[in-house]
Design a protein around this motif. Structure first.
Motif, PDB file in Angstrom:
ATOM      1  N   VAL A  99       0.849  -1.200   0.000  1.00  0.00           N
ATOM      2  CA  VAL A  99       0.000   0.000   0.000  1.00  0.00           C
ATOM      3  C   VAL A  99       0.882   1.247   0.000  1.00  0.00           C
ATOM      4  O   VAL A  99       0.657   2.198  -0.761  1.00  0.00           O
ATOM      5  CB  VAL A  99      -0.972   0.001   1.203  1.00  0.00           C
ATOM      6  N   SER A 100       1.922   1.227   0.819  1.00  0.00           N
ATOM      7  CA  SER A 100       2.833   2.363   0.899  1.00  0.00           C
ATOM      8  C   SER A 100       3.487   2.610  -0.469  1.00  0.00           C
ATOM      9  O   SER A 100       3.513   3.740  -0.978  1.00  0.00           O
ATOM     10  CB  SER A 100       3.868   2.042   1.985  1.00  0.00           C
ATOM     11  N   PHE A 101       3.982   1.552  -1.095  1.00  0.00           N
ATOM     12  CA  PHE A 101       4.641   1.656  -2.403  1.00  0.00           C
ATOM     13  C   PHE A 101       3.663   2.183  -3.465  1.00  0.00           C
ATOM     14  O   PHE A 101       3.976   3.107  -4.218  1.00  0.00           O
ATOM     15  CB  PHE A 101       5.168   0.271  -2.802  1.00  0.00           C
ATOM     16  N   VAL A 159      11.587  -2.711   0.893  1.00  0.00           N
ATOM     17  CA  VAL A 159      10.403  -3.165   1.623  1.00  0.00           C
ATOM     18  C   VAL A 159      10.412  -2.602   3.043  1.00  0.00           C
ATOM     19  O   VAL A 159       9.397  -2.090   3.542  1.00  0.00           O
ATOM     20  CB  VAL A 159      10.329  -4.723   1.632  1.00  0.00           C
ATOM     21  N   LEU A 160      11.575  -2.639   3.685  1.00  0.00           N
ATOM     22  CA  LEU A 160      11.682  -2.071   5.042  1.00  0.00           C
ATOM     23  C   LEU A 160      11.337  -0.584   5.021  1.00  0.00           C
ATOM     24  O   LEU A 160      10.614  -0.082   5.882  1.00  0.00           O
ATOM     25  CB  LEU A 160      13.106  -2.272   5.590  1.00  0.00           C
ATOM     26  N   GLY A 161      11.853   0.104   4.018  1.00  0.00           N
ATOM     27  CA  GLY A 161      11.592   1.545   3.901  1.00  0.00           C
ATOM     28  C   GLY A 161      10.113   1.820   3.680  1.00  0.00           C
ATOM     29  O   GLY A 161       9.539   2.743   4.282  1.00  0.00           O
ATOM     30  N   ALA A 162       9.486   1.010   2.826  1.00  0.00           N
ATOM     31  CA  ALA A 162       8.049   1.210   2.541  1.00  0.00           C
ATOM     32  C   ALA A 162       7.231   0.981   3.811  1.00  0.00           C
ATOM     33  O   ALA A 162       6.297   1.732   4.114  1.00  0.00           O
ATOM     34  CB  ALA A 162       7.597   0.261   1.432  1.00  0.00           C
ATOM     35  N   ILE A 163       7.593  -0.051   4.577  1.00  0.00           N
ATOM     36  CA  ILE A 163       6.866  -0.305   5.841  1.00  0.00           C
ATOM     37  C   ILE A 163       7.062   0.881   6.785  1.00  0.00           C
ATOM     38  O   ILE A 163       6.118   1.388   7.388  1.00  0.00           O
ATOM     39  CB  ILE A 163       7.360  -1.617   6.499  1.00  0.00           C
ATOM     40  N   ASP A 164       8.289   1.366   6.863  1.00  0.00           N
ATOM     41  CA  ASP A 164       8.575   2.448   7.816  1.00  0.00           C
ATOM     42  C   ASP A 164       8.031   3.809   7.403  1.00  0.00           C
ATOM     43  O   ASP A 164       7.986   4.735   8.223  1.00  0.00           O
ATOM     44  CB  ASP A 164      10.078   2.523   8.091  1.00  0.00           C
ATOM     45  N   ASN A 165       7.576   3.942   6.167  1.00  0.00           N
ATOM     46  CA  ASN A 165       6.844   5.165   5.805  1.00  0.00           C
ATOM     47  C   ASN A 165       5.632   5.355   6.708  1.00  0.00           C
ATOM     48  O   ASN A 165       5.119   6.453   6.849  1.00  0.00           O
ATOM     49  CB  ASN A 165       6.315   5.068   4.361  1.00  0.00           C
ATOM     50  N   GLY A 166       5.167   4.260   7.302  1.00  0.00           N
ATOM     51  CA  GLY A 166       3.951   4.309   8.117  1.00  0.00           C
ATOM     52  C   GLY A 166       4.144   4.886   9.506  1.00  0.00           C
ATOM     53  O   GLY A 166       3.245   4.813  10.335  1.00  0.00           O
TER      54      GLY A 166
END
Ligand code: A3P
Ligand code: MG
Ligand code: MG
Ligand code: MG
Length: 396
Positions: A99-101, A159-166
């Motif tokens: 979702v973030s991506f 993937v870690l970065g996209a998760i941490d956008n949250g």
């Protein structure tokens, strides 16, 4: 006796902690009709959030595709326990990363702020490497199955970065996306209901919501339903402020405008609540229902699928009374709240106050959350207050 709604996928083992979860299937094709809801030709979207709605539907649909895949083949190694002992699966993480991506890719000209449930802490540890590898694989497989992102392959670090956008704190100004990548992880693990819930806050107000509910039947659910008669599953609900609520199947067909139940007589109403007694006090809700005159047994299902079901008039009431000390999070209610209010319903705390999504990651509210139509709300509030007073005096 409560109604515990139907298994839609085989039971999975949950005794050992592991990870994984949800997704909507949003392919084109299969057509069917939904005679129970008035059909409409096109959804009328609030012009100002049209792009955001399209992006949100795409993101939630892809996330659901990932989750469905995981739920079908859930492995024990796919579930982990978070520090608060709640379960998290590779699908929760994968859904959040996707979702973030997708939101960032689809809305490149907008500042991106995301308030989401999961973080990458455990995945950055040595013990999380295998899980991270599996999540990265799942995210890439899902993106390539969709086809619109070309040769985009995310690395584990992406993937870690996209998760941490949250990690955004949200708040009263600006735009913030609010995401529960899998709401109802316990339902997901049981093979029951779960949802991917995505909302947009604009200056502290929820202006858009998308609820993807892969296991929710397209036909109405109620205390009287026989699960075997309910047929196809997979619903996508969406709303933008001032433009109503719509539902379509996760296969993309049968778009319908929905509205909450018009029931005025509580004796004809049925109510939804959490399947998990740990999430809402079933004895208190039973006392509220009794005071109101509700005759039907509660319908207990997991996740914000309850808000979706209520928005199309399955049942007339949702009651949620967490045990003392629990603080509700905005991602557990933002999408559901707009889906119900745009369908003509009312969502308040136990004192009748509207929910305030502008205060950061938590929702501060009085005692619990109650949801119904405008006609029933005054008598529901009265029953809630009587039941709360009775509980307070019995504990003195
Ligand atoms: N003790 C508690 N009281 C109330 N809600 C709780 C809770 N522990 C967890 N929850 C929340 O309840 C949500 C599920 O709601 P429901 O009972 O309606 O299915 C969970 O969402 P997640 O599954 O996203 O973690 C979690 O945020
Ligand atoms: Mg959780
Ligand atoms: Mg949740
Ligand atoms: Mg969740």
């Amino acid at each position: 006796m409560a109604i515990n709604l139907f298994k839609t996928v085989p039971k999975v083992q949950t005794s050992i902690t592991s990870k994984h979860s949800t997704s909507l299937f949003f392919t084109t094709g299969s057509s069917f009709s939904l005679p129970s809801y008035p059909p409409v030709a096109l959804a009328v979207c609030s012009m100002s959030y049209e792009k955001e709605l399209a992006a949100a539907k795409k993101a939630a649909s892809l996330a659901s595709r990932l989750c469905q895949k995981v739920q079908k083949a859930l492995l024990q190694s796919d579930v982990q326990s978070k520090s608060d002992r709640s379960p998290v699966t590779v699908a929760d993480y994968g859904s959040q990363a996707l979702v973030s991506f997708v939101l960032e890719r689809e809305l490149p000209s907008e500042p991106f702020s995301l308030v989401a449930e999961e973080d990458s802490g455990d995945l950055r540890k040595e013990s999380g490497q295998e899980t991270l590898h599996r999540i990265t694989q799942l995210v890439n497989e899902t993106l390539s199955s969709e086809g619109s992102y070309g040769a985009s392959t995310l690395t584990a670090e992406d993937v870690l970065g996209a998760i941490d956008n949250g990690k955004s704190e949200g708040g009263p100004t600006g735009r913030h996306w609010v995401l529960d990548p899998i709401d109802g992880t316990k339902g997901f693990l049981r093979g029951d209901q779960y949802a991917t819930a995505l909302a947009l806050l604009d200056d502290g107000k929820v202006v858009l919501g998308v609820l993807a509910c892969p296991n929710l039947p397209l036909q109405p659910i109620s205390s009287n339903n026989q699960p075997s008669l309910l047929g196809d599953v997979g619903c996508l609900f969406f709303s933008t402020v001032g433009a109503g609520t719509y539902m379509q199947s996760l296969t993309g067909s049968a778009l319908t405008k929905v509205s909450v139940s018009a029931i005025e007589n509580p004796e004809e109403a049925s109510f939804f609540e959490s399947y998990e007694a740990a999430h809402s006090m079933h004895d208190l809700t039973s006392s509220i229902a009794q005071k109101l005159g509700v005759k039907a047994p509660p319908v207990r299902i997991d996740s914000q699928a309850k808000y979706g079901a209520l928005s199309r008039g399955d049942g007339a009431i949702y009651l949620r009374f967490p045990h003392k000390g629990y603080r509700e999070k905005i991602w557990d209610h933002a999408a559901g709240c707009i889906v119900v209010t745009e369908a003509g319903g009312v969502v308040t705390d136990a004192a009748g106050n509207a929910l305030d999504f502008s205060r950061g990651r938590y929702l501060d509210l009085y005692e619990g959350i109650i949801v119904t139509n405008q006609r029933l709300m005054p008598s529901l509030l009265k029953a809630v207050q009587e039941a709360l007073q009775q509980t307070a005096s019995s504990t003195l």
